[in-house]
Design an enzyme around this catalytic site. Sequence first.
Site, mmCIF file in Angstrom:
data_model
loop_
_atom_site.group_PDB
_atom_site.id
_atom_site.type_symbol
_atom_site.label_atom_id
_atom_site.label_comp_id
_atom_site.label_asym_id
_atom_site.label_seq_id
_atom_site.Cartn_x
_atom_site.Cartn_y
_atom_site.Cartn_z
ATOM 1 N N ARG A 224 0.852 -1.183 0.000
ATOM 2 C CA ARG A 224 0.000 0.000 0.000
ATOM 3 C C ARG A 224 0.895 1.243 0.000
ATOM 4 N NH1 ARG A 224 -3.431 -2.889 -1.551
ATOM 5 N NH2 ARG A 224 -5.458 -3.327 -0.622
ATOM 6 N N HIS A 272 -1.139 -0.334 -9.992
ATOM 7 C CA HIS A 272 -1.750 -1.268 -9.031
ATOM 8 C C HIS A 272 -2.167 -2.582 -9.712
ATOM 9 C CE1 HIS A 272 -3.883 -1.360 -4.885
ATOM 10 N NE2 HIS A 272 -3.725 -2.608 -5.312
HETATM 11 C C1 OXD Z 1 -5.833 -6.386 -2.903
HETATM 12 C C2 OXD Z 1 -5.359 -5.451 -3.950
HETATM 13 O O1 OXD Z 1 -5.756 -6.033 -1.724
HETATM 14 O O2 OXD Z 1 -5.688 -5.656 -5.118
HETATM 15 O O3 OXD Z 1 -6.291 -7.488 -3.241
HETATM 16 O O4 OXD Z 1 -4.655 -4.501 -3.635
#
Ligand code: OXD
Length: 309
Positions: A224, A272
Amino acid sequence: MRVLLYRGDGQIGQWAEDLARALPGVETLGWQEGETLVPCDYALVWNPAPGLLSQLADVKAIFLMGAGVDAILKFGDALPAVPIVRLGDAGMAVQMAEYVAYATLRYFRRFDEYEEQARHGLWAPLPEYEKQAFTIGVMGLGKLGLRVAETMRGFGFPVRGWSRTPKEVPSVDCFAGMESLDAFLSGTRVLVSLLPLTLDTNNLLDRRRMSTLPKGAYLINVARGAQVAEPDLLALIRAGHIAGATLDVFRNEPLPAPHPFWDEPRITITPHISALTVRADAVRQIALKIAAFEAGYPVDDVVDRNLGY
Ligand code: OXD
């Protein structure tokens, strides 16, 4: 059995079809802002709306369509007191391993520099890096972190891992707890974050901690974005302390157009995508967990709200 499906992006059609195949006889339904929900046995959600959560007090469990739990735990006390279950691996661990292997090898074999040289028509072999001096440090030794650590061991890199509580992983030098974080970082050449985002990991990688990495270290963040103090990372890259970063996650996503990361050639940006949910695997896993709930058996991957993952 009635199961509610909700995704912030509205894409629930295929999930409903797959779930109906995996759990014959199940009735799936959607929900829209402002609607009153009919009673359901279970809910499958991703990026849920606050108006929905308050209507889920009577479901037997809420299943997440992903591995990260920060987007639901942020609702805190507004969350219904029912079990919340995240996805286990569900096809994501191998993708994480591919991503980290690619990014690490790109640095270790100096492909990033060869790409740049080739753009300038330059034919110039560079000295090789020594593998024993290229220690990979994996933060977070859950299912995804373990797969990454094993994969990098398979290439012959020294691998160390850091986790909140002590772990033992064959051929991985394991560190645990905040008190060992500096020691872990000081011997890490490629730092890989696979940690969940919690109050403790928010801004964990700040200027001081990233400066503890040896000069010439790299950062790969597939967890993250909020774990990294972004201005500090940029400053350390510009100062030459951190040689490069491959980032799949950011504090604000999509990464805003004027963000300085876009203009820094030593930062590689991906949107992402390091590990996308494999819907078929995810649905199979959730269907098995629903069957376990129905039979009164214990279920894996239930979120601990105090720990934040
Ligand atoms: C998850 C993401 O947490 O895609 O699955 O970030």
